[in-house]
Design a protein around this motif. Structure first.
Motif, PDB file in Angstrom:
ATOM      1  N   ILE A 137       0.840  -1.193   0.000  1.00 11.84           N
ATOM      2  CA  ILE A 137       0.000   0.000   0.000  1.00 11.84           C
ATOM      3  C   ILE A 137       0.878   1.248   0.000  1.00 11.84           C
ATOM      4  O   ILE A 137       0.635   2.202  -0.735  1.00 11.84           O
ATOM      5  CB  ILE A 137      -0.936  -0.025   1.216  1.00 11.84           C
ATOM      6  N   VAL A 138       1.918   1.211   0.825  1.00 16.26           N
ATOM      7  CA  VAL A 138       2.836   2.353   0.895  1.00 16.26           C
ATOM      8  C   VAL A 138       3.492   2.583  -0.464  1.00 16.26           C
ATOM      9  O   VAL A 138       3.595   3.713  -0.937  1.00 16.26           O
ATOM     10  CB  VAL A 138       3.902   2.126   1.984  1.00 16.26           C
ATOM     11  N   PHE A 153       1.904   4.758  -2.980  1.00 12.18           N
ATOM     12  CA  PHE A 153       2.004   6.217  -2.860  1.00 12.18           C
ATOM     13  C   PHE A 153       3.346   6.745  -3.347  1.00 12.18           C
ATOM     14  O   PHE A 153       3.495   7.932  -3.583  1.00 12.18           O
ATOM     15  CB  PHE A 153       1.794   6.639  -1.405  1.00 12.18           C
ATOM     16  N   HIS A 154       4.323   5.834  -3.436  1.00 16.73           N
ATOM     17  CA  HIS A 154       5.641   6.291  -3.869  1.00 16.73           C
ATOM     18  C   HIS A 154       5.621   6.609  -5.347  1.00 16.73           C
ATOM     19  O   HIS A 154       5.147   5.814  -6.149  1.00 16.73           O
ATOM     20  CB  HIS A 154       6.697   5.220  -3.579  1.00 16.73           C
ATOM     21  N   PRO A 155       6.149   7.764  -5.743  1.00 13.67           N
ATOM     22  CA  PRO A 155       6.208   8.095  -7.166  1.00 13.67           C
ATOM     23  C   PRO A 155       7.113   7.106  -7.894  1.00 13.67           C
ATOM     24  O   PRO A 155       8.178   6.776  -7.406  1.00 13.67           O
ATOM     25  CB  PRO A 155       6.793   9.502  -7.186  1.00 13.67           C
ATOM     26  N   PHE A 186      -0.014  11.271   4.408  1.00  9.96           N
ATOM     27  CA  PHE A 186       0.070  11.077   2.963  1.00  9.96           C
ATOM     28  C   PHE A 186       1.261  11.805   2.354  1.00  9.96           C
ATOM     29  O   PHE A 186       1.912  11.303   1.450  1.00  9.96           O
ATOM     30  CB  PHE A 186      -1.237  11.489   2.284  1.00  9.96           C
ATOM     31  N   LEU A 221       4.306   9.693   2.964  1.00 13.33           N
ATOM     32  CA  LEU A 221       4.387   8.529   2.086  1.00 13.33           C
ATOM     33  C   LEU A 221       4.771   8.962   0.675  1.00 13.33           C
ATOM     34  O   LEU A 221       5.621   8.353   0.037  1.00 13.33           O
ATOM     35  CB  LEU A 221       3.054   7.780   2.066  1.00 13.33           C
ATOM     36  N   LYS A 222       4.128  10.038   0.190  1.00 13.64           N
ATOM     37  CA  LYS A 222       4.451  10.513  -1.161  1.00 13.64           C
ATOM     38  C   LYS A 222       5.911  10.917  -1.262  1.00 13.64           C
ATOM     39  O   LYS A 222       6.548  10.778  -2.291  1.00 13.64           O
ATOM     40  CB  LYS A 222       3.564  11.706  -1.532  1.00 13.64           C
ATOM     41  N   ALA A 249       8.602   8.008   2.580  1.00 11.59           N
ATOM     42  CA  ALA A 249       8.691   7.246   3.826  1.00 11.59           C
ATOM     43  C   ALA A 249       8.193   5.816   3.609  1.00 11.59           C
ATOM     44  O   ALA A 249       7.288   5.583   2.822  1.00 11.59           O
ATOM     45  CB  ALA A 249       7.869   7.919   4.915  1.00 11.59           C
ATOM     46  N   ILE A 285      -5.034   5.390   5.985  1.00 12.26           N
ATOM     47  CA  ILE A 285      -4.665   5.016   4.622  1.00 12.26           C
ATOM     48  C   ILE A 285      -5.753   4.136   4.015  1.00 12.26           C
ATOM     49  O   ILE A 285      -6.156   4.319   2.867  1.00 12.26           O
ATOM     50  CB  ILE A 285      -3.306   4.301   4.628  1.00 12.26           C
TER      51      ILE A 285
END
Lengths: 208, 208
Positions: free
Chosen positions: A134-135, A138-140, B92, B95-96, B99, B134
């Motif tokens: 899930i994390v 969110f990562h680009p 958020f 995370l973006k 992290a 989340i």
DNA sequence: AAGATAATAGCATTTTTATGCGATTAGGTT
DNA sequence: AACCTAATCGCATAAAAATGCTATTATCTT
């Protein structure tokens, strides 16, 4: 006292869970079935179900399909998936369909008990490997061979995501509509697309 | 041996963590500072940092601003936020910005140790209340007064999200382009919008 | 000094979208 | 039987978007 229901077709696991949870004095397993169809046939007889722990791989209707139908009938029941499936697709579909937690089947009974307590405390229990999926969402994701947009171009993208027309983008950024066109041309070239829809999708997917 | 760095301005907590983690024989705290600026001044001297545990509320540059700069310089270092902030915005953004985990400051030392082990095992440690925020992000938000789309209309929406033109939507669903137009009219009416862009945005926001 | 990039702007043209109006068929509800 | 909705299709038209080509200015790199 917390009322718990189970949908699990592995009879051994089902009975183990049932015994273990009933052994905890704060929990009571009020319904325990081996399929979604079974659940739909019997859930009306139960006065209250606080938490439902269910498998995904079930005979007949699978857990992910059953989930929205269950949430529709029991909107206040918190659902935790307990499954061997750790692929992102199943995780995200479960969450979209209304699951509040997602545990892998290697989770210990002790941890399952703690997970139920977390749900009751307003949290979402999640196996660490699932949380990572899930994390990562969110990562680009850096797309190889994709050119970086300039600051101005990113402003244009934000405006497009907001649903603005070329004219309104021009107004917002105080530039002419022809300049907006020009920027959008550059954006399309850099992102390898040819319509607003794809730019918006890429933006939401974190690919910009 | 896992090398750990800390950025934490609460001196008491910082020293407690430092002592506790160094006491574990598999961990070594190789850098421990009280601000992002401090970190940038000293991180080059360290041969390897596997895991960085950092606060958000820091003197000078805050943790969320510092995060992308740190990940740029140390892309292979896994970062865990350890903070009192439990608002969705901060979660958020963290995370973006890269992290891999997010723990609240009421987390026990024991759980922090387990969290580090989870990271090393490819997981994402997450306080249950953070996980809930989340998860809620994925739950469709029922918009009051918004009519439910029919199955066919949802298929059209999916096609629009994929960036298809009316013509290609017609091809995919084996219907005429005029029927596509008709469906899109109904979708716009039900969702109260008047362009594809807004439909796509609503779809990604879970408002359909 | 030459070359590259970003940001600005204009004009013309084709394609796509958005919208108005009308219509048929099938399935379900009152 | 009358009514409603979903799904289908057609025609017409105005607005918006996509694209081709050109051009100026400023800034930064080599």
């Amino acid at each position: 006292m917390t009322n718990i229901a189970l949908i699990e077709d592995d009879i051994e696991l089902k009975e183990l869970l049932e015994k273990y949870l009933n052994f905890q004095e704060q929990f009571k397993v009020v319904l325990s079935v081996i399929s979604a169809e079974d659940f739909f046939a019997k859930f009306m007889e139960i006065e209250q179900i606080d938490i439902l722990i269910m498998d995904i791989g079930l005979p007949g209707m699978n857990g992910i399909e059953a989930l929205p139908k269950i949430k529709q009938k029991l909107p206040n029941t918190e659902v935790v998936m307990l499954t061997v499936h750790d692929d992102s697709e199943k995780v995200f579909q479960s969450l979209k369909n209304g699951a509040s937690g997602y545990l892998l089947k290697n989770t210990s009974l002790e941890t399952i008990k703690e997970s139920i307590e977390q749900i009751l405390a307003g949290g979402s229990p999640m196996s660490p490997n699932i949380a990572r999926k899930i994390v990562d969402h969110f990562h680009p994701k850096p797309i190889e061979g994709q050119k970086e947009l300039s600051i101005r171009e990113k402003e244009i993208v934000l405006a497009l995501v907001d649903g603005l027309s070329y004219k309104l983008v021009a107004d917002r950024l105080k530039i002419s509509i022809d300049t907006v066109r020009q920027h959008i041309r550059s954006i399309y070239r850099k992102l390898n697309v040819n319509c607003k829809a794809e730019v918006i999708s890429k933006s939401y997917k974190g690919e910009i």
